[in-house]
Design an enzyme around this catalytic site. Structure first.
Site, PDB file in Angstrom:
ATOM      1  N   ASP A 290       0.459  -0.509  -0.468  1.00 56.81           N
ATOM      2  CA  ASP A 290      -0.598  -0.126  -1.681  1.00 56.81           C
ATOM      3  C   ASP A 290      -0.821   1.346  -1.778  1.00 56.81           C
ATOM      4  OD1 ASP A 290      -0.168  -2.501  -2.322  1.00 56.81           O
ATOM      5  OD2 ASP A 290      -2.653  -3.240  -1.689  1.00 56.81           O
TER       6      ASP A 290
ATOM      7  N   ARG B  71      13.993  -6.463 -26.182  1.00 59.18           N
ATOM      8  CA  ARG B  71      12.933  -7.149 -25.824  1.00 59.18           C
ATOM      9  C   ARG B  71      11.831  -6.557 -25.269  1.00 59.18           C
ATOM     10  NH1 ARG B  71      16.456 -12.152 -22.805  1.00 59.18           N
ATOM     11  NH2 ARG B  71      16.093 -13.551 -24.447  1.00 59.18           N
TER      12      ARG B  71
ATOM     13  N   ARG C 171      -3.517  -3.823  -5.101  1.00 64.53           N
ATOM     14  CA  ARG C 171      -4.701  -4.673  -5.196  1.00 64.53           C
ATOM     15  C   ARG C 171      -5.747  -4.085  -6.008  1.00 64.53           C
ATOM     16  NH1 ARG C 171      -7.223  -9.109  -3.076  1.00 64.53           N
ATOM     17  NH2 ARG C 171      -5.149 -10.220  -2.809  1.00 64.53           N
TER      18      ARG C 171
HETATM   19  O1  F6P Z   1      -2.353  -5.250   0.798  1.00 65.78           O
HETATM   20  C1  F6P Z   1      -1.111  -5.362   0.491  1.00 65.78           C
HETATM   21  C2  F6P Z   1      -0.473  -6.479  -0.310  1.00 65.78           C
HETATM   22  O2  F6P Z   1       0.631  -6.033  -0.738  1.00 65.78           O
HETATM   23  C3  F6P Z   1      -1.347  -6.493  -1.973  1.00 65.78           C
HETATM   24  O3  F6P Z   1      -0.867  -5.573  -2.825  1.00 65.78           O
HETATM   25  C4  F6P Z   1      -1.004  -8.029  -2.202  1.00 65.78           C
HETATM   26  O4  F6P Z   1      -2.135  -8.443  -3.028  1.00 65.78           O
HETATM   27  C5  F6P Z   1      -1.217  -8.440  -0.839  1.00 65.78           C
HETATM   28  O5  F6P Z   1      -0.633  -7.410   0.057  1.00 65.78           O
HETATM   29  C6  F6P Z   1      -0.259  -9.964  -0.908  1.00 65.78           C
HETATM   30  O6  F6P Z   1      -0.481 -10.321   0.373  1.00 65.78           O
HETATM   31  P1  F6P Z   1      -0.007 -11.865   0.841  1.00 65.78           P
HETATM   32  O7  F6P Z   1       1.146 -11.540   1.548  1.00 65.78           O
HETATM   33  O8  F6P Z   1      -0.988 -12.459   1.403  1.00 65.78           O
HETATM   34  O9  F6P Z   1       0.558 -12.554  -0.266  1.00 65.78           O
END
Ligand code: F6P
Length: 365
Positions: free
Chosen positions: A143, A178, A187
């Site tokens: 992220d 499309r 996140r």
């Molecule tokens: O924090 C990194 C991340 O990739 C977020 O962007 C995402 O919401 C989360 O991990 C997803 O995590 P999991 O592996 O628990 O689905």
């Protein structure tokens, strides 16, 4: 087990990302040169206690992992040590767990523990440091939302995967006239959506940092149609809130757990289809952007982080985290590193560049 040489412990915690193995390899190679042995604790912080689980790490058994995605040590997201429930919500780790970790560290003669993780995992490392456990931090997350470092490794690989997806969507969107919506991770921050959107030529980019409306998104699509472009590409960060202010989640919140985001792409595509009576399709890139081999940029960054982390243990600089402040790799106190998340600046150069190209951010600017 008593080690002949002073021993460095390494663990990888939280969601995985490309480049974790590159850090491990670099730390092992540089440990060897500085006269340390290495062990790797398994499944993140979980391997530190009850039951203690670890493996020896040597130049021989880490040879060839530089290019491998994932982590040879395994990882746990939100285990017994969770120190956050959300962005600003810190929890105190059970003192008996901390005492257990201190015991393990003493028993195995670990002179320094390298904790490789994102915001939540580094908050755990910070509590270890307060408890007197000798830790250094290495930041990772696709992220790219850690304020203390210009880039985290994993981000460039994730942007690469998202850009490749946009390249593929562009051609099929054109064939069928499309509107394609690509949902990417992110996140709290829209860095992946922003960078992939710029690199992949998106027409609309929606990120958590910029409020947007369906009217504005639809207007952009209609503007394109008015000049003969009946296909459009949208990239949406999973954490972009709806115009109502709501986030789109896959599951409800459990105690100590992060909300599982996901589904905003489908909501956006559905609303566009309804408002404009056009064919839309959604792709959720999901964990494809977390897997696979790291890009060259991430390999170099991860390698530099791994070597400096060992050097910091050698110099007794505990409680610090390595970071990238171009052009140098430096370090900052972990405590200050976890205080500030890095978000897309709505007035920053990347957004301005997008606007300069005519990309819509769904707002009225
Ligand atoms: O924090 C990194 C991340 O990739 C977020 O962007 C995402 O919401 C989360 O991990 C997803 O995590 P999991 O592996 O628990 O689905």
């Amino acid at each position: 087990m008593k080690n002949q040489k002073p021993c460095i412990g390494i663990l990888t915690s939280g969601g995985d990302c490309p480049g974790l193995n590159a850090v491990i390899r670099a730390a092992v190679l540089s440990s060897e040169r500085l006269g340390f042995s290495c062990i790797g604790f398994l499944r993140g912080y979980e391997g530190l206690v009850d039951p203690v689980e670890y493996m020896p790490l040597t130049p021989a058994n880490t040879s060839g992992i530089l290019t491998q995605g994932g982590t040879i040590l395994g990882s746990t997201n939100r285990g017994r040590f969770a120190a956050t429930t959300g962005e600003d919500n810190r929890l105190s780790i059970d003192p008996s767990l901390l005492a257990g970790v201190a015991h393990t560290v003493r028993q195995l003669d670990v002179c320094g523990l390298i904790c490789i993780g994102g915001d939540g995992s580094l908050a755990i490392a910070d509590q270890f440091h307060q408890f007197g456990i000798p830790v250094v931090g290495v930041p990772k997350t696709i992220d790219n939302d850690l304020g203390a470092t210009a880039f985290t490794f994993g981000f460039d690989s994730a942007v690469s995967a998202a850009t490749d997806a946009l390249d593929r969507l562009r051609t099929t969107a054109a064939s069928h006239e499309r509107i394609m919506v690509l949902e990417v991770m992110g996140r709290h921050a829209g860095w992946i959506a922003l960078h992939a959107g710029l690199a992949g030529g998106a027409d609309v980019i929606l990120v958590p940092e910029i409020s947007w409306t369906f009217e504005s998104v639809c207007q952009k699509i209609m503007d394109r149609e008015s000049v003969g472009r009946r296909d459009s590409l949208l990239v949406v960060a999973e954490g972009a809130t709806l115009p109502t202010g709501d986030m789109v989640c896959r599951t409800s919140i459990n105690v100590n757990e992060q909300v599982k985001l996901g589904g905003i792409g489908q909501v956006v595509a559905g609303e566009i289809a309804q408002r404009l009576d056009r064919q839309t399709r959604t792709v959720v890139l999901g964990h494809l952007q977390r897997g696979g081999s790291p890009t060259t940029f991430d390999r170099v960054l991860a390698t530099e982080f791994g070597v400096l982390a060992v050097q910091m243990i050698h110099e007794g600089r505990f409680g610090e985290m390595v970071c990238y402040r171009p052009p140098e790799i430096e370090s900052v106190p972990i405590a200050s590193a976890i205080k500030r998340l890095s978000r897309v600046d709505p007035n920053g150069s990347a957004v301005r560049t997008g606007r300069g190209l005519g990309i819509s951010f769904g707002d009225t600017c």
